[in-house]
Design an enzyme around this catalytic site. Structure first.
Site, PDB file in Angstrom:
ATOM      1  N   CYS A 398      43.948  50.764  43.796  1.00  0.00           N
ATOM      2  CA  CYS A 398      45.095  50.260  44.551  1.00  0.00           C
ATOM      3  C   CYS A 398      46.352  51.034  44.152  1.00  0.00           C
ATOM      4  O   CYS A 398      46.506  52.199  44.543  1.00  0.00           O
ATOM      5  CB  CYS A 398      45.237  48.755  44.364  1.00  0.00           C
ATOM      6  SG  CYS A 398      46.297  47.973  45.602  1.00  0.00           S
ATOM      7  N   HIS A 525      39.813  47.011  45.933  1.00  0.00           N
ATOM      8  CA  HIS A 525      39.567  46.518  44.568  1.00  0.00           C
ATOM      9  C   HIS A 525      38.066  46.312  44.371  1.00  0.00           C
ATOM     10  O   HIS A 525      37.551  45.200  44.565  1.00  0.00           O
ATOM     11  CB  HIS A 525      40.303  45.194  44.345  1.00  0.00           C
ATOM     12  CG  HIS A 525      41.790  45.329  44.239  1.00  0.00           C
ATOM     13  ND1 HIS A 525      42.444  45.443  43.032  1.00  0.00           N
ATOM     14  CD2 HIS A 525      42.752  45.382  45.194  1.00  0.00           C
ATOM     15  CE1 HIS A 525      43.752  45.550  43.250  1.00  0.00           C
ATOM     16  NE2 HIS A 525      43.962  45.516  44.550  1.00  0.00           N
ATOM     17  N   GLU A 527      36.404  45.926  41.782  1.00  0.00           N
ATOM     18  CA  GLU A 527      36.062  45.044  40.666  1.00  0.00           C
ATOM     19  C   GLU A 527      35.699  43.641  41.125  1.00  0.00           C
ATOM     20  O   GLU A 527      34.941  42.936  40.442  1.00  0.00           O
ATOM     21  CB  GLU A 527      37.225  44.967  39.659  1.00  0.00           C
ATOM     22  CG  GLU A 527      38.493  44.301  40.153  1.00  0.00           C
ATOM     23  CD  GLU A 527      39.490  45.253  40.786  1.00  0.00           C
ATOM     24  OE1 GLU A 527      40.693  44.919  40.820  1.00  0.00           O
ATOM     25  OE2 GLU A 527      39.070  46.321  41.269  1.00  0.00           O
TER      26      GLU A 527
END
Length: 562
Positions: A398, A525, A527
């Site tokens: 990001c 993102h 994750e």
């Protein structure tokens, strides 16, 4: 529907979320379908506008919901895909009640906490618990509800009352209350103290709820005398007093519960023994033991804005853990405050500045995670420059991707004032710009949020290979600014390649740097979708590059693990 309610007492931060997730894991291992709800008693509508220093990271769901980080624990532990409605806040409840009042739905009644707010809470729980979140048809068997905060907090009172009413409505065999409490040991006395738990249970009972189980947090295993005392004064059978003592890693907690036959006791209480099977936690056990026995490690420099609180980047830390374990490594994360790398820091805090740079140079790889605002941006740009020039594996997420673009524009293309309009709205070279559909006046839910599709522009790029040569990937977003499409052709002259774009071709989603071992930036993102045993591809590639194993892996990828 069967409900398992997890409450907390004495102090906050006891690990109610991990406890609730672990209970779900054990029940799921018994063959039951599980869903979960997190109740946050704060007045915010959602977690989206709260500082990471205040409340930890904001976890983003597929539907764009900005929610409490505990929902990330539920998704990782239980492999679910939750919705924004699985996170209930006081703000959401009051907003729904007031909207009904404005429409005249209450037919002129005086709107009150009881029954209108409590009814709204009960209805929300009952409707959301029926939504399937595991990819299967129909509702789950058990809904695990976590009530945030501690019993006795004034803001949680309406929820306590609503849950008391829910218990009364559904009946004893359909509702199980597990109270998480602290058993401290005072240094001078050295004795496990039960009084805080006694007071907490007394408070809970005064509010109309009696715990069926106690989940006792302690540094060391509970003594039998402590169990007996808790049972006597808290009116909980000894067999229902569970001990969650400190363990080497949180993956041991479902195993702790299993070893104490927590599943049998919960299943018996909920009248589910006839439909459940013995818990199959073989894969979970292997994962916990593998992590305990790892000896080799990899040093990861995390250069961010919120490094003072690890929960600010909880999902990033978990994704690094998943990737490292797939490579038989332990992650050694060196937290570097981006401001400490900046030139101003060399003057104001020279020792801190020197330590930060020494830490960065000793790392095997560098990660710059997401964030908002201009604090620390100069330090992040210096970290990205160091990684590019010294061929150190770099992953930008990001803001971290935008930083890499700004750095290349300045130091390779010579555009010295290149910047994001977030940090300098007068920049002559706006390589990162504000999104056209965003709002500059309202913060909540006005970003590009949730699961969006990224199309690979070529199958020959590194990231596409990490995603097993897929034509596209769906990942979760949370940002207001993006790479300026008008600058892409100029930026690509520097060696940057925008290998992933959205379906319009105007939004840059993935950037790679040619002739570098691993220099990748992603606007999304990754994750948030990383799972134990199924690491996120960009994180896996990042760690493989750090240990010099990326090439061999790409020759023979093995579905995300080594």
């Amino acid at each position: 529907m069967k409900y398992v309610l997890v409450t907390g007492g004495v102090v906050s931060g006891l690990g109610k979320g991990v406890t609730a997730s672990s209970i779900g894991v054990v029940l799921k291992a018994c063959g039951l379908r599980v869903t979960s709800i997190k109740i946050d008693p704060y007045l915010n509508t959602d977690a989206g506008t709260m500082s990471p220093f205040e409340h930890g990271e904001v976890f983003v769901l597929d539907d764009g919901g900005e929610v409490d980080l505990d929902l990330g624990n539920y998704e990782r532990f239980l492999d679910l895909r939750l919705t924004r409605d699985n996170n209930i806040t006081t703000g959401k409840i009051y907003q729904s009640v007031l909207e009904k009042e404005r429409r005249g739905d209450y037919l002129g009644k005086t709107v009150q906490v009881v029954p209108h707010v409590t009814d709204a809470i009960k209805n929300w729980i009952e409707s959301v618990s029926a939504i399937p979140v595991d990819g299967k048809e129909g509702p789950a068997d058990v809904c695990v509800i976590e009530l945030g905060g501690t019993v006795g907090d004034i803001e949680s009172m309406p929820f306590i009352e609503a849950l008391r009413q829910l218990f009364f409505t559904v009946g004893q065999n359909n509702f199980c209350l597990i109270h998480v409490s602290l058993i401290p040991v005072l240094g001078v006395v050295g004795e496990q103290k039960t009084k805080p738990t006694q007071h907490s249970v007394r408070e809970l009972r005064a509010l109309g709820l009696t715990p069926h189980f106690l989940a006792c947090r302690s540094a060391q295993p509970l003594l039998e005398s402590t169990r007996q005392k808790l049972s006597q004064f808290c009116h909980v059978p000894v067999g229902n007093i569970l001990n969650i003592h400190d363990v080497p890693n949180i993956w041991h907690i479902p195993l702790l519960l299993r070893n104490q036959n927590a599943h049998d006791a919960v299943l018996r209480h909920l009248d589910l023994l006839s439909v459940a099977s013995p818990p199959n936690l073989h894969e979970w056990t292997n994962r916990a033991e593998i992590f305990d026995n790892l000896s080799n490690s990899v040093r990861i420099a995390m250069v961010g804005k919120y490094v003072g609180m690890a929960d600010s980047y909880l999902s990033v830390v978990k994704a690094l853990l998943h990737a490292c374990i797939a490579c038989s490594l332990k992650p050694e994360i060196d937290w570097i405050a981006a401001t400490d790398l900046e030139d101003d820091s060399a003057i104001s805090a020279p020792e801190t500045h020197e330590i930060a740079w020494r830490t960065l140079r000793n790392a095997s790889c560098i990660l710059v995670p997401g964030g908002f605002g201009d604090r620390g941006v100069k330090g992040m740009i210096l970290a990205a420059k160091y990684a590019r020039e010294n061929r150190v594996p770099y992953l930008g997420i990001c803001l971290g991707m935008q930083i890499s673009v700004i750095e290349v524009a300045r130091n390779v293309l010579g555009l010295e004032r290149a910047n994001s309009t977030e940090f300098d709205d007068q920049t002559p070279n706006p390589v990162v710009i504000f999104m056209p559909e965003g709002s500059k006046t309202h913060m909540g839910s006005t970003m590009r949020l949730g699961s969006r599709r990224t199309l690979f522009q070529t199958s020959d790029c590194l990231t596409a290979k990490l995603y097993h040569s897929s034509e596209y990937v769906d990942e979760r977003h949370r940002h207001r600014y993006e790479v300026n499409p008008d600058m892409v052709s100029i930026l690509e002259e520097s060696g940057l390649k925008f290998v992933g774009k959205d379906e319009t071709g105007k939004r840059m989603e993935i950037v790679e740097l040619a002739d570098h071992p691993f220099y990748v930036g992603v606007q999304f993102h990754p994750e948030f979708k990383s799972r134990p045993g199924r690491p996120s591809p960009p994180f896996l590639g990042f760690i493989l590059a750090a240990i010099g194993q990326l090439g061999p892996y790409l020759q023979n990828p093995q579905n995300g693990s080594l």
